[in-house]
Design a protein around this motif. Structure first.
Motif, mmCIF file in Angstrom:
data_model
loop_
_atom_site.group_PDB
_atom_site.id
_atom_site.type_symbol
_atom_site.label_atom_id
_atom_site.label_comp_id
_atom_site.label_asym_id
_atom_site.label_seq_id
_atom_site.Cartn_x
_atom_site.Cartn_y
_atom_site.Cartn_z
ATOM 1 N N GLY A 481 28.634 -61.696 57.185
ATOM 2 C CA GLY A 481 27.520 -60.858 56.734
ATOM 3 C C GLY A 481 27.870 -59.390 56.709
ATOM 4 N N ASP A 482 29.113 -59.045 57.065
ATOM 5 C CA ASP A 482 29.474 -57.630 57.098
ATOM 6 C C ASP A 482 29.632 -57.092 55.680
ATOM 7 O OD1 ASP A 482 29.479 -57.622 59.804
ATOM 8 O OD2 ASP A 482 31.585 -58.173 59.977
ATOM 9 N N TYR A 483 30.012 -55.820 55.601
ATOM 10 C CA TYR A 483 30.188 -55.188 54.289
ATOM 11 C C TYR A 483 31.379 -55.771 53.553
ATOM 12 C CZ TYR A 483 26.577 -51.867 55.423
ATOM 13 O OH TYR A 483 25.361 -51.316 55.714
ATOM 14 N N THR A 484 32.386 -56.202 54.342
ATOM 15 C CA THR A 484 33.574 -56.761 53.691
ATOM 16 C C THR A 484 34.212 -57.796 54.606
ATOM 17 O OG1 THR A 484 35.731 -56.217 52.757
ATOM 18 C CG2 THR A 484 34.982 -54.819 54.550
ATOM 19 N N GLY A 485 34.986 -58.721 54.043
ATOM 20 C CA GLY A 485 35.609 -59.757 54.871
ATOM 21 C C GLY A 485 36.491 -60.669 54.042
ATOM 22 N N TYR A 486 36.924 -61.770 54.661
ATOM 23 C CA TYR A 486 37.822 -62.732 53.995
ATOM 24 C C TYR A 486 37.295 -64.149 54.153
ATOM 25 C CZ TYR A 486 41.758 -59.456 53.615
ATOM 26 O OH TYR A 486 42.587 -58.415 53.275
ATOM 27 N N ILE A 487 37.556 -64.973 53.137
ATOM 28 C CA ILE A 487 37.358 -66.420 53.270
ATOM 29 C C ILE A 487 38.752 -66.977 53.044
ATOM 30 C CG2 ILE A 487 36.268 -68.462 52.252
ATOM 31 C CD1 ILE A 487 34.558 -65.913 50.880
ATOM 32 N N GLU A 488 39.272 -67.737 54.021
ATOM 33 C CA GLU A 488 40.609 -68.282 53.786
ATOM 34 C C GLU A 488 40.676 -69.744 54.168
ATOM 35 O OE1 GLU A 488 43.301 -65.671 55.913
ATOM 36 O OE2 GLU A 488 42.979 -66.730 57.785
ATOM 37 N N SER A 489 41.543 -70.484 53.452
ATOM 38 C CA SER A 489 41.693 -71.911 53.744
ATOM 39 C C SER A 489 42.322 -72.042 55.131
ATOM 40 C CB SER A 489 42.570 -72.578 52.685
ATOM 41 O OG SER A 489 43.758 -71.840 52.485
ATOM 42 N N PRO A 490 41.957 -73.106 55.872
ATOM 43 C CA PRO A 490 42.510 -73.253 57.222
ATOM 44 C C PRO A 490 44.036 -73.313 57.185
ATOM 45 C CG PRO A 490 41.356 -75.253 56.521
ATOM 46 C CD PRO A 490 41.062 -74.199 55.509
ATOM 47 N N ASN A 491 44.659 -72.653 58.198
ATOM 48 C CA ASN A 491 46.127 -72.630 58.355
ATOM 49 C C ASN A 491 46.828 -71.714 57.348
ATOM 50 O OD1 ASN A 491 48.094 -73.810 60.158
ATOM 51 N ND2 ASN A 491 49.047 -74.686 58.354
ATOM 52 N N TYR A 492 46.071 -70.965 56.514
ATOM 53 C CA TYR A 492 46.671 -70.048 55.535
ATOM 54 C C TYR A 492 47.576 -69.052 56.247
ATOM 55 C CZ TYR A 492 47.010 -66.748 51.658
ATOM 56 O OH TYR A 492 47.493 -65.948 50.661
ATOM 57 N N PRO A 493 48.763 -68.672 55.713
ATOM 58 C CA PRO A 493 49.348 -69.055 54.429
ATOM 59 C C PRO A 493 50.148 -70.363 54.484
ATOM 60 C CG PRO A 493 50.706 -67.392 55.459
ATOM 61 C CD PRO A 493 49.560 -67.641 56.397
ATOM 62 N N GLY A 494 50.084 -71.106 55.594
ATOM 63 C CA GLY A 494 50.707 -72.431 55.628
ATOM 64 C C GLY A 494 49.816 -73.398 54.846
ATOM 65 N N ASP A 495 50.309 -74.600 54.589
ATOM 66 C CA ASP A 495 49.512 -75.583 53.852
ATOM 67 C C ASP A 495 48.277 -75.991 54.652
ATOM 68 O OD1 ASP A 495 51.408 -75.416 51.963
ATOM 69 O OD2 ASP A 495 52.260 -77.422 52.234
ATOM 70 N N TYR A 496 47.167 -76.173 53.944
ATOM 71 C CA TYR A 496 45.929 -76.553 54.638
ATOM 72 C C TYR A 496 45.971 -78.038 55.004
ATOM 73 C CZ TYR A 496 44.730 -77.749 49.772
ATOM 74 O OH TYR A 496 44.745 -78.239 48.498
ATOM 75 N N PRO A 497 45.180 -78.457 56.037
ATOM 76 C CA PRO A 497 45.205 -79.854 56.464
ATOM 77 C C PRO A 497 44.475 -80.794 55.497
ATOM 78 C CG PRO A 497 43.762 -78.556 57.894
ATOM 79 C CD PRO A 497 44.355 -77.610 56.908
ATOM 80 N N ALA A 498 44.696 -82.084 55.664
ATOM 81 C CA ALA A 498 44.024 -83.106 54.841
ATOM 82 C C ALA A 498 42.627 -83.376 55.396
ATOM 83 C CB ALA A 498 44.833 -84.396 54.868
#
Length: 666
Positions: A481-498
């Motif tokens: 809810g802040d002014y700015t932020g990130y949404i990232e896939s889990p384990n990024y920048p490594g491959d995300y889990p199944a």
């Protein structure tokens, strides 16, 4: 070359920049996963940490634990009888609490000759322990343990805890000033109390005084735990075990009473290596020039450096001093060195661990050998056992009736197993079969009898994993809810889990809208949509959708949200995996809706390679977001600064739009 290390969140611990790339390194006791993240290594999952009895994993480290009646050997792995009477060995000198009264003033000294540990918790607090605690009833004793032969510990130790308060003083362990030492001349009444173990914690906190305008006061709290052991030689015909216990309890209580008075008058000192230290000081004293670094550190080239292993910090000389022959120190930033097991004062100075005590490393038993104290003469590990480490007092059995190819084996791989296990498996010596490593563990080597637990909070997608790279962080989602932020896939920048599902909710502050930039997104290409990222107004499939994709896009895109709030979902299947995404967002004032739309919908923003790079560059996107969140900040960037950061065509594009919008009548 882009210096990736200058970006925020590039590496969890240490980042090293190379031309065209970078590398992340982890602190000791941590291992790398997902290319940039560091997780605690669970050393206890690797052959029980090589511990003789029990193993306890801690963040960045681990420790071996012993059953009652036994204590940890100097190699910090084996358990030996509590008191070993070596022919040439003396028991380690005990801590002493000496309190005396001179001219109506009580003063107390705690001398710590061995088994000391100093841990600075923060700038204004530290913990200090002295001696070895007696473990009673914490773990089940082994059947075959024989009781110590020397001076037997009769019953559970006497334990007492006390809390003291010092006003207007800060928790800094500083050497006592010379003038004060002269004053304490002849001691009149002296109480001497031998203590088995002391744990002292000093913590300073500011206390606000209500209502008045007077400055806040420093208050230091000292929590002390004492343990006193009872010895069989103190029991006599006239005084049985209960009587001895009562006497000891009274003696300790009296000492604590005197200690309380001495602390109130700031007359409590701790002695290490011949130097007396004040436990806490009044602020006036703490302003002396040479005390810029905290205790255990010295100033070198303008930086505070912690005293290394093999040395101790001498408060008297304010420098790191090498351990004298016959002593060693295996921990940084300590105030004294530990006496060597042999205690004969032989050996070289500056020993960094017990194995260097004899001065010559060749005095210690080599791997594949053992002895009662870890020093020579040593015995070869018999057939059917192995020992990978030097200086041990035992050999590990292969188990299941297995034999080794030869005596003096140094690893489980020397045991002649019925089948040879490949990586991703471990050998079970009861069933004599290879078992796949369970989910959340891995094994990179052939022929091992254990699987390593994944670091930190990571786990594997499947069983039978062969590498730490299969360990992935599963954690994702949350309220933003802040002014700015990130949404990232889990384990990024490594491959995300199944088979993972992440849900984020962006709920901006009132009167603000959301702008999203997807610099690039890597999802494996499949015939049907496999892994999906979707952004819409709510969890309802029919609500307004802003963005949805199940493909890889390496060209960046920026867009404004079609709804005030966003519900974002990422879902992966059990199929292929990919690097995923790191998507930054910013919220902007809805009064600027027209301007922001005008910028992000302009094809020129994505037309040139130069402009695309801006949306992929973390530093530049930060500056761009700064302007988009508060367009008036555009004028804060000087022409020179903008020129150095952004290509001219991009500045031109922005300038015309921002100026036209913010200054329409000029």
């Amino acid at each position: 070359d882009i210096d990736e290390c200058s970006f925020e969140r590039t590496c969890d611990h240490t980042c090293i920049n190379y031309p065209g790339s970078f590398e992340c390194l982890c602190h000791k006791g941590y291992t790398l996963y997902g290319l940039t993240h560091c997780g605690d290594i669970d050393e206890c999952s690797i052959s029980n940490g090589s511990c003789d009895f029990a193993c306890l994993n801690t963040m960045g480290s681990y420790e071996c634990v012993c059953p009652p009646g036994k204590k940890l050997h100097w190699n910090k792995k084996d358990c030996v009888e509590m008191v070993k009477c070596l022919p040439n060995g003396k028991p380690a000198p005990k801590a002493q609490l000496v309190c005396s009264k001179t001219g109506g003033i009580e003063s107390c000294f705690l001398s710590c000759p061995s088994n000391t540990l100093f841990v600075p918790d923060s700038e204004n607090s530290y913990t200090l322990s002295c001696g070895v605690p007696v473990l009673h009833g914490k773990a089940q004793p082994r059947r075959n343990s024989t009781l110590p032969s020397c001076s037997d510990s009769l019953a559970p130790p006497i334990k007492q805890k006390a809390r003291f308060k010092i006003k207007d003083a800060k928790c800094h362990l500083r050497p006592r000033s010379k003038e004060k030492t002269k004053d304490s001349g002849k001691q009149a009444v002296s109480d001497n109390c031998q203590v088995t173990f002391v744990n002292l914690k000093c913590d300073s906190s500011k206390k606000k005084r209500r209502g008045r305008k007077s400055p806040s006061k420093e208050v230091s709290h000292i929590t002390a735990e004492f343990e006193v052991e009872m010895k069989s030689e103190e029991v006599s015909d006239t005084c049985n075990i209960d009587c001895v216990r009562k006497r000891m309890e009274q003696k300790l209580q009296t000492a604590i009473k005197t200690l309380r008075k001495s602390i109130n008058k700031q007359q409590f000192y701790i002695q290490f290596s011949g130097t007396e230290y004040e436990v806490a000081q009044k602020p006036a004293k703490a302003t002396e020039g040479h005390e810029a670094c905290s205790t255990g550190q010295v100033l070198q080239d303008g930086k505070c450096v912690t005293c290394s292993t093999g040395t101790f910090y001498s408060g008297e000389h304010n420098q790191c001093v090498p351990c004298s022959p016959g002593t060693y120190q295996d921990t940084e930033g300590q105030l004294t060195c530990e006496p060597c097991p042999s205690n004969d004062g032989q050996g070289a100075a500056g020993a960094r661990n017990v194995s260097q005590c004899g001065g010559k490393l060749n005095l210690i038993c080599s791997p594949g050998h053992y002895s009662s104290d870890g020093f020579k003469p040593c015995t070869v590990c018999p057939l059917g056992t192995y020992q990978p480490e030097p200086g041990r007092t035992l050999c590990f059995p292969c188990g299941g009736g297995l034999v080794t190819k030869y005596e003096g084996a140094v690893s489980f791989q020397d045991c002649e197993t019925k089948v040879h296990c490949s990586p991703g498996h471990y050998y079970n010596s009861t069933t004599h079969r290879c078992i796949r490593c369970p989910v959340g563990t891995y094994q990179p080597e052939f022929g091992q009898n254990y699987c390593i637990t994944c670091p930190g909070n990571t786990s594997t997608d499947f069983d039978g994993s062969t590498n730490v790279t299969h360990c992935k962080n599963q954690h994702c989602g949350g309220e933003l809810g802040d002014y700015t932020g990130y949404i990232e896939s889990p384990n990024y920048p490594g491959d995300y889990p199944a088979n993972v599902e992440c849900i984020w909710n962006i709920n901006p502050p009132p009167k603000r809208r959301i702008l999203i930039v997807v610099p690039e997104i890597f999802l494996p290409i499949e015939d049907e949509c496999g892994d999906v990222l979707v952004m819409r107004k709510s969890a309802s499939p029919t609500s307004i959708t802003t963005y949805e994709t199940c493909q890889t896009y390496e060209r960046p895109i920026a867009f404004t949200s079609r709804s005030r709030k966003l519900w974002i979902q990422f879902k992966s299947n059990e199929g292929n995996s990919g690097k995923g995404f790191q998507v930054p967002y910013v919220t902007y004032d809805e009064d600027y809706q027209q301007l922001i739309e005008d910028i992000v919908r302009d094809g020129r923003l994505y037309a040139s390679e130069n402009h695309q790079e801006i949306l992929k560059d973390k530093k530049l996107i930060k500056a761009l977001f700064d302007v988009l969140a508060h367009p008036q900040n555009y004028f804060k960037y000087t022409a020179q600064e903008s020129k150095e950061m952004f290509p001219r065509s991009f500045i031109k594009l922005l300038r015309s739009k921002v100026s036209r919008f913010l200054r329409p009548y000029k």
